[in-house]
Design a protein around this motif. Sequence first.
Motif, PDB file in Angstrom:
ATOM      1  N   VAL A  98     -11.527  -4.520   5.343  1.00 27.87           N
ATOM      2  CA  VAL A  98     -10.982  -3.013   5.703  1.00 27.87           C
ATOM      3  C   VAL A  98      -9.509  -3.585   4.713  1.00 27.87           C
ATOM      4  CG1 VAL A  98     -10.876  -3.205   8.292  1.00 27.87           C
ATOM      5  CG2 VAL A  98     -10.446  -5.835   7.119  1.00 27.87           C
ATOM      6  N   THR A 109      -1.862   2.117   8.678  1.00 21.90           N
ATOM      7  CA  THR A 109      -3.191   1.729   8.310  1.00 21.90           C
ATOM      8  C   THR A 109      -3.578   0.512   8.407  1.00 21.90           C
ATOM      9  OG1 THR A 109      -3.509   4.257   7.876  1.00 21.90           O
ATOM     10  CG2 THR A 109      -5.313   2.776   7.483  1.00 21.90           C
ATOM     11  N   MET A 110      -2.467   0.030   7.554  1.00 20.92           N
ATOM     12  CA  MET A 110      -2.441  -1.455   7.173  1.00 20.92           C
ATOM     13  C   MET A 110      -2.663  -2.400   8.574  1.00 20.92           C
ATOM     14  SD  MET A 110      -4.952  -1.337   4.939  1.00 20.92           S
ATOM     15  CE  MET A 110      -5.348  -2.980   4.420  1.00 20.92           C
ATOM     16  N   VAL A 160       0.582  -1.115  -0.006  1.00 18.36           N
ATOM     17  CA  VAL A 160       0.315   0.023  -0.075  1.00 18.36           C
ATOM     18  C   VAL A 160       0.726   1.344   0.121  1.00 18.36           C
ATOM     19  CG1 VAL A 160      -1.794  -1.242   0.969  1.00 18.36           C
ATOM     20  CG2 VAL A 160       0.265   0.160   2.515  1.00 18.36           C
ATOM     21  N   VAL A 203     -10.328   0.761   5.389  1.00 19.41           N
ATOM     22  CA  VAL A 203     -10.588   1.429   6.810  1.00 19.41           C
ATOM     23  C   VAL A 203     -10.183   2.059   7.339  1.00 19.41           C
ATOM     24  CG1 VAL A 203      -8.253   0.817   8.415  1.00 19.41           C
ATOM     25  CG2 VAL A 203      -7.618  -0.257   5.958  1.00 19.41           C
ATOM     26  N   ARG A 204     -10.572   3.371   6.408  1.00 21.44           N
ATOM     27  CA  ARG A 204     -10.386   5.087   6.874  1.00 21.44           C
ATOM     28  C   ARG A 204     -12.123   4.768   7.595  1.00 21.44           C
ATOM     29  NH1 ARG A 204      -5.922   6.257   3.141  1.00 21.44           N
ATOM     30  NH2 ARG A 204      -4.437   6.317   5.199  1.00 21.44           N
ATOM     31  N   PRO A 211      -6.351   1.016   2.105  1.00 19.59           N
ATOM     32  CA  PRO A 211      -6.685   1.881   3.620  1.00 19.59           C
ATOM     33  C   PRO A 211      -7.777   3.478   3.525  1.00 19.59           C
ATOM     34  CG  PRO A 211      -4.112   1.514   2.263  1.00 19.59           C
ATOM     35  CD  PRO A 211      -5.142   0.880   2.151  1.00 19.59           C
ATOM     36  N   ASN A 237      -0.448   5.407   4.993  1.00 17.02           N
ATOM     37  CA  ASN A 237      -1.001   4.199   4.259  1.00 17.02           C
ATOM     38  C   ASN A 237      -0.599   2.870   5.613  1.00 17.02           C
ATOM     39  OD1 ASN A 237      -3.075   5.261   2.308  1.00 17.02           O
ATOM     40  ND2 ASN A 237      -2.359   4.751   1.001  1.00 17.02           N
TER      41      ASN A 237
END
Lengths: 72, 253
Positions: free
Chosen positions: B178, A60-61, A23, B184-185, B181, A57
């Motif tokens: 998910v 976040t993952m 990502v 997920v947000r 990104p 990013n």
Amino acid sequence: MAAKGRVTFSQDQCKGCGLCVDVCPVHILALDRESINAKGYNPAYCTDQEKCIACTNCATMCPDLVIVVERL
Amino acid sequence: MAVVFERTKGLTPISTHYCPGCTHGIIHRLTAEAMEELGVLDQAIGVAPVGCSVLAYKYFNCDMHEAAHGRAPAVATGIKRVLPDKFVFTYQGDGDLASIGTAEIVHAAHRSENISVVFVNNAIYGMTGGQMAPTTLAGQRTTTSPLGRDPAHAGYPIRISEMLATIPGATFIERVAVDSPANVRKAKRAIKRAFEIQLEGKGFSLVEVLSTCPTNWGIEPPNALKWLKENMIPYYPLGNFRDATKEEVSDGQ
């Protein structure tokens, strides 16, 4: 000009899943095939800190919360 | 220099037992961040399920309670009714909520209990070794459907969000994923909204999160996200199925 950032990994907590690698929009993350952490995985690391744009990013993952992102 | 992402205070500093690439970790983070941002960590009581997330009580940095398999909504009902000032949530997988716990979740929604549910759907029984779950997709191979799920024999996968959205007492029902990104947000916003509805005293809220199981699917973690996107989202479409707080006119009028 894009923002500058710094990404830091807690490599001993990393499980080497690689979700962060795919990502990253500037392609500066990789799994370190040369080292094995205490958990027995190849941890993720940043290949070129200068290019980080602090997009978050990767963090976040990350399922294991091993990444801290700072904006310079 | 400013820190733009660091570990939430809503999780304990313990490394989870989840397999590499398991998205439980992401969903734990979103749940904990939502509680931290709403300032309810000190008053929160979570109910952990049976399944891979059975040890969730070790990871959430708030009071936690363990429930028998599928009974988390019933336990949460009791906690919320005795301690109405507390913030009460359950965290359940599909093997827990969508099979043995179906009666509990339907009736908790029907009574519009003022609790929030985080429902993690990864289309398989993870902890017990990858057996077919009610949510397993048609044709999906598992240890108990080695030739792929045959709907003629095992039925079609159950869509929990769509079902619960038909219940008048279900105030907020949304499905998120998910797998990227951006998603997920979006998932974070949905979970936070579900929690706000409880804090506003408006009743039952549930967020279904499409998740992966790289180990039992037999797919590497990054490819598991692609598999989720290409196979699960077409059958389990994302979006809000019910938000009674936005409906000006009540049902049936």
